[in-house]
Design a protein around this motif. Structure first.
Motif, PDB file in Angstrom:
ATOM      1  N   UNK A 169       0.880  -1.179   0.000  1.00  0.00           N
ATOM      2  CA  UNK A 169       0.000   0.000   0.000  1.00  0.00           C
ATOM      3  C   UNK A 169       0.908   1.217   0.000  1.00  0.00           C
ATOM      4  N   UNK A 170       0.883   2.005  -1.059  1.00  0.00           N
ATOM      5  CA  UNK A 170       1.762   3.170  -1.196  1.00  0.00           C
ATOM      6  C   UNK A 170       0.918   4.438  -1.163  1.00  0.00           C
ATOM      7  N   UNK A 171       1.315   5.389  -0.335  1.00  0.00           N
ATOM      8  CA  UNK A 171       0.594   6.655  -0.205  1.00  0.00           C
ATOM      9  C   UNK A 171       1.595   7.773  -0.018  1.00  0.00           C
ATOM     10  N   UNK A 172       1.799   8.533  -1.071  1.00  0.00           N
ATOM     11  CA  UNK A 172       2.620   9.740  -0.954  1.00  0.00           C
ATOM     12  C   UNK A 172       1.679  10.954  -0.978  1.00  0.00           C
ATOM     13  N   UNK A 173       1.435  11.511   0.204  1.00  0.00           N
ATOM     14  CA  UNK A 173       0.758  12.809   0.329  1.00  0.00           C
ATOM     15  C   UNK A 173      -0.760  12.775   0.215  1.00  0.00           C
ATOM     16  N   UNK A 174      -1.384  11.675   0.649  1.00  0.00           N
ATOM     17  CA  UNK A 174      -2.838  11.689   0.836  1.00  0.00           C
ATOM     18  C   UNK A 174      -3.182  11.834   2.317  1.00  0.00           C
TER      19      UNK A 174
END
Length: 205
Positions: A111-116
């Protein structure tokens, strides 16, 4: 009934060039390095939450990844990525939704989340995010997350953000996820500004 959040982000991508927004990266270096560290096979599943017009999915396709999903609240952002990927578009699952109301129908290895996450300034929003995260992962799944650091911007794209250091992110996720590594990154915006991000890699227990 209209959704103000969706309208906001649709407008951003309709009125601004994808390479002019402050979070734009010509190459998503920190994300790729974090993914490389995992040493996963290209058959592993990965979702890029808030991936929008990011080129991360392009780079993973180039590397031979076979099971990719990109989720974003803004359809125009995903359209930019689809146009760029051309014939590869059909290989990718595209999800137009708000992660705080989305209910994953499967589980992902990464699970990748950059800046949410840093846009979720209310406790109930973060709780809804964690519910989606837990539904969309399984034991040993990895979460790569980046937010503005405590010395990062207080607002982005006209919206307030919640800033984090590693300890604060651990506090948000440690009930289910164990911290494996954390670091800070200085991001250079297209206009030459500097923004500090906090990155963490968690693994689900």
């Amino acid at each position: 009934m209209t959704d103000p959040k969706r309208e906001h982000w649709d407008e951003v991508y309709r009125t601004k060039a994808a390479d002019s927004v402050s979070w734009y990266q010509p190459t998503p270096g920190p994300s790729l390095r974090a993914i490389d560290e995992l040493q996963l096979p290209v058959t592993a599943s990965l979702i890029d939450v808030g991936g929008g017009a990011s080129s991360l999915v392009d780079r993973l396709v180039e590397r031979g990844w076979l099971d990719l999903t990109v989720l974003d609240i803004a359809a125009p952002a995903l359209d930019i990525a689809k146009t760029r990927l051309e014939d590869e578009t059909a290989r990718i699952a595209w999800v137009i939704d708000d992660v705080t109301v989305w209910r994953p129908e499967r589980q992902y290895d990464v699970w990748h989340d950059r800046a949410v996450f840093h846009f979720l300034t209310e406790p109930e929003q973060r709780l809804a995010y964690r519910r989606a995260l837990q539904t969309g992962t399984s034991p040993a799944s990895v979460v790569i997350i980046a937010t503005f650091a405590p010395d990062g911007p207080e607002r982005c794209s006209g919206l307030p953000v919640q800033r984090y250091d590693a300890a604060a992110l651990v506090n948000e996720f440690s009930s289910v996820f164990a911290l494996e590594r954390e670091w800070r990154e200085e991001h250079m915006t297209p206009r030459g500004g500097r923004q500090w991000f906090q990155w963490c890699i968690f693994r689900r227990r």
